[in-house]
Motif scaffolding. Sequence first.
Motif, short mmCIF file in Angstrom:
data_model
loop_
_atom_site.label_atom_id
_atom_site.label_comp_id
_atom_site.label_asym_id
_atom_site.label_seq_id
_atom_site.Cartn_x
_atom_site.Cartn_y
_atom_site.Cartn_z
N GLU A 168 1.54 -0.80 -15.10
CA GLU A 168 2.53 -0.02 -14.34
C GLU A 168 1.90 0.76 -13.21
N CYS A 169 2.57 0.73 -12.08
CA CYS A 169 2.18 1.54 -10.94
C CYS A 169 2.12 3.01 -11.37
N ILE A 170 1.12 3.74 -10.86
CA ILE A 170 1.01 5.16 -11.24
C ILE A 170 1.57 6.07 -10.15
N GLY A 171 2.02 5.48 -9.03
CA GLY A 171 2.61 6.31 -7.97
C GLY A 171 1.61 7.20 -7.25
N CYS A 172 0.37 6.72 -7.12
CA CYS A 172 -0.66 7.55 -6.46
C CYS A 172 -0.67 7.36 -4.95
N ASN A 173 -0.08 6.25 -4.49
CA ASN A 173 0.03 5.94 -3.06
C ASN A 173 -1.30 5.67 -2.35
N ILE A 174 -2.29 5.26 -3.10
CA ILE A 174 -3.51 4.78 -2.46
C ILE A 174 -3.20 3.53 -1.63
N CYS A 175 -2.21 2.74 -2.10
CA CYS A 175 -1.84 1.53 -1.36
C CYS A 175 -1.39 1.89 0.05
N ILE A 176 -0.56 2.92 0.17
CA ILE A 176 -0.07 3.28 1.50
C ILE A 176 -1.21 3.89 2.32
N ARG B 240 -5.24 -1.69 -0.94
CA ARG B 240 -6.03 -1.44 -2.15
C ARG B 240 -5.10 -0.79 -3.15
N CYS B 241 -5.35 -1.02 -4.42
CA CYS B 241 -4.50 -0.43 -5.45
C CYS B 241 -5.35 0.15 -6.57
N THR B 242 -4.99 1.33 -7.04
CA THR B 242 -5.73 1.96 -8.13
C THR B 242 -5.63 1.12 -9.40
FE1 SF4 Z 1 1.02 2.11 -7.45
FE2 SF4 Z 1 -1.25 0.86 -6.93
FE3 SF4 Z 1 0.10 2.00 -4.96
FE4 SF4 Z 1 -1.10 3.54 -6.78
S1 SF4 Z 1 -2.10 2.15 -5.33
S2 SF4 Z 1 0.97 3.74 -5.97
S3 SF4 Z 1 -0.89 2.27 -8.58
S4 SF4 Z 1 0.74 0.27 -6.22
#
Ligand code: SF4
Length: 694
Positions: A347-355, A365-367
């Motif tokens: 599950e996505c953790i909503g950290c927004n590293i992707c953005i 990149r994704c956590t």
């Molecule tokens: Fe979700 Fe990955 Fe974006 Fe974090 S980096 S908000 S885990 S999709």
Amino acid sequence: MLKNPDYSILFEPVKIGPVTAPNRFYQVPHASGMTEANPRVRAAFRETKAEGGWGVVSTGAVSTHPSSDDSPLPFGRMWDENDIRSHTLCTDAIHKHGSLAAVELWHGGASVMNRTSRIAPYSPSGIPWAATHVGFMGNLRPRIMDEKDIRDVIQWQVDAAIRAKKAGFDIIYIYAGMGYLGYEFLIEEYNHRTDAYGGSTENRTRFVRELIEATKDAVGDSCGVALRISLEELRGKPSDNYQSEAHEVVTLLSDVPDLWDVKMDSSPTDCGASRFWEEGSHEPIIDFVKKITDKPVVGVGRFTSPDKMVSQIKRGILDLIGGARAGIADPFLPKKIREGRLEDIRECIGCNICISSWHDGVPVRCTQNATAGEEWRKGWHPEKFETPGTDDAVLIVGGGPAGLEAGLIAAKRGYQVTIADKTDTLGGRLNFEASLPGLSAWGRVKDYRLYALQQMANVNLYPASEMNAEDILELGHQRIVIATGSYWTKMLWSSLEIPVGTLDKANVYTPDDIASGTVPESPVLVYDFDNYYMGGVIAEHLVNQGCDVSYATPAGHASAWTLMTNELPLIYQRLEEKHIDVTTQTLLTDKNNDIAIMRDVFTNKESEIKAKSIVIVGHRAPNNSLYQTLISQPDALSEAGIKSVDIIGDAHAPGALVHAVYAGHQYARGLDQKEAKLYLRDLPITETGPGKVI
Ligand code: SF4
Ligand code: ADP
């Protein structure tokens, strides 16, 4: 085969104009940081979503013309025939798995600065979008579009749509959201026109209507035509005959597009961080659309729970479950739901590293998902793993994000894995951090990995097991991984960011002290030059503990780097709510009794902040002494049969969670691989070579 019939509704086909989505999982357009410069990286990234079961897979923003040039931020192009082949690579890859391919054609209007093309930006009335927003600031104001400019933009959309159809796209977008050109026409404050495109709501809607109608005329016989629209601002505006301007606009356009893709207006609310927004947070804004239109509606909300998805459909909010982050964190989410493997969903953790990757101008990149963006470059598949080259046993010291990921991937590859951690609970820094205000979803990084590791027969987990060099030499494992994390120091820096010693005085603390339960005496100053979330969140945590807290930083903003993760404005609101005074551009130089001595970073003017205690959220240093001890005795290592000792994660280079997880993943993927390649270099695909006139 569908495991749980309660979820069957999610796997129903949905008609979108002349095309049909095979199910309701819709990967909405989202930035990937991938452009025509890396077409294979882009195609593989999108293909993985199709393979994972997303019925529709979309591109990110694809510019229709050089007057929509967002450089240095990455964006796609459909400017001429030259761009078709690189997009075809993507549509072919998506179609291989039976999914539809959608293209988000886009004109940025006044929100782009055309820094490369040097064309004066287009806008309805010369009003800039977010011109004062740090990070996007520009010093060029947009032109006021005349009648010819309007006709040109519509023609560029049509030309791009025809090319997109040639490239194999099934769904073609018109973009009227997020401050881009279509949106600027809709919103009264940006549109001061007195011609047929300004004034009444109907007039302000005309430009978007014409874009949709022209696109439909050009490609609507075989492609679905989608409208992406932001409704937050419009929903807040009263309308004479409707509940709001949003209701009026949706009524005016109701059956014009084949699909409504509805969203919020700006990144911090649209792509909201879990620290501030729950799953499904768009619903209060977009819930009315389906009541007005007969066309299908797609929307997002960081949906990872199938029950919530089903509820969105059954309650008549959405027809298609949009996913951007949910699909980045787990491209195989739809397949896992279909197969009843809910506990396997990452599950996505909503950290927004992707953005933040997009803001950095690099591929996503994704956590949670270290393979995101690395599908082609490194050949990493999120669900497939190379079998081991040897029967070596792997010992991982440290069960934080880096150690857990290294262990999980090594175990998935088939290695015998042992993870030992000195604390009673595996999870490393997350054991504290996920308990901080708003960060509970971050605990998914450890929960997902721990659960998976606990199911595997080839894994031994040893909490409460502090390891030293002798223990490791005795254990008889061939591969040793040191993932012992880092610690916060009391180091201070000068305005030139040169270390100027350590403030080792009474009542000076670090986040490690707070993690172990210290409640400092008030008033407390949180001094932050880490600049990410920790300073702000520790300040909030201490207020919740009853402390009287102020916050200071040498940066221009509190938690300055969170501009990259869309959190900055919300952090300010939270600090205000908690009555935390913020001082920026100030250096902590000393502490005298109950006074923190500060100095302005630019003027050197001294000031004081009352502080019985100070928490320094600054520099982190690696816990690497165990690693150093081990590698200093090569003979003992070879006698013990140890083939390699590696150091990963914060113990190697302290960073964010994303860095630790990536380091763990990279270690395990590289274990025993003959050729240690960094990554494959992608190259543009062109029809005509360089020098083409645009
Ligand atoms: Fe979700 Fe990955 Fe974006 Fe974090 S980096 S908000 S885990 S999709
Ligand atoms: P990362 O983010 O790199 O995974 P963390 O700080 O989250 O780093 O985790 C490091 C883990 O290593 C912590 O759980 C800590 O308890 C553990 N650790 C540190 N030194 C030792 C040691 N000598 N033996 C066992 N565990 C250790």
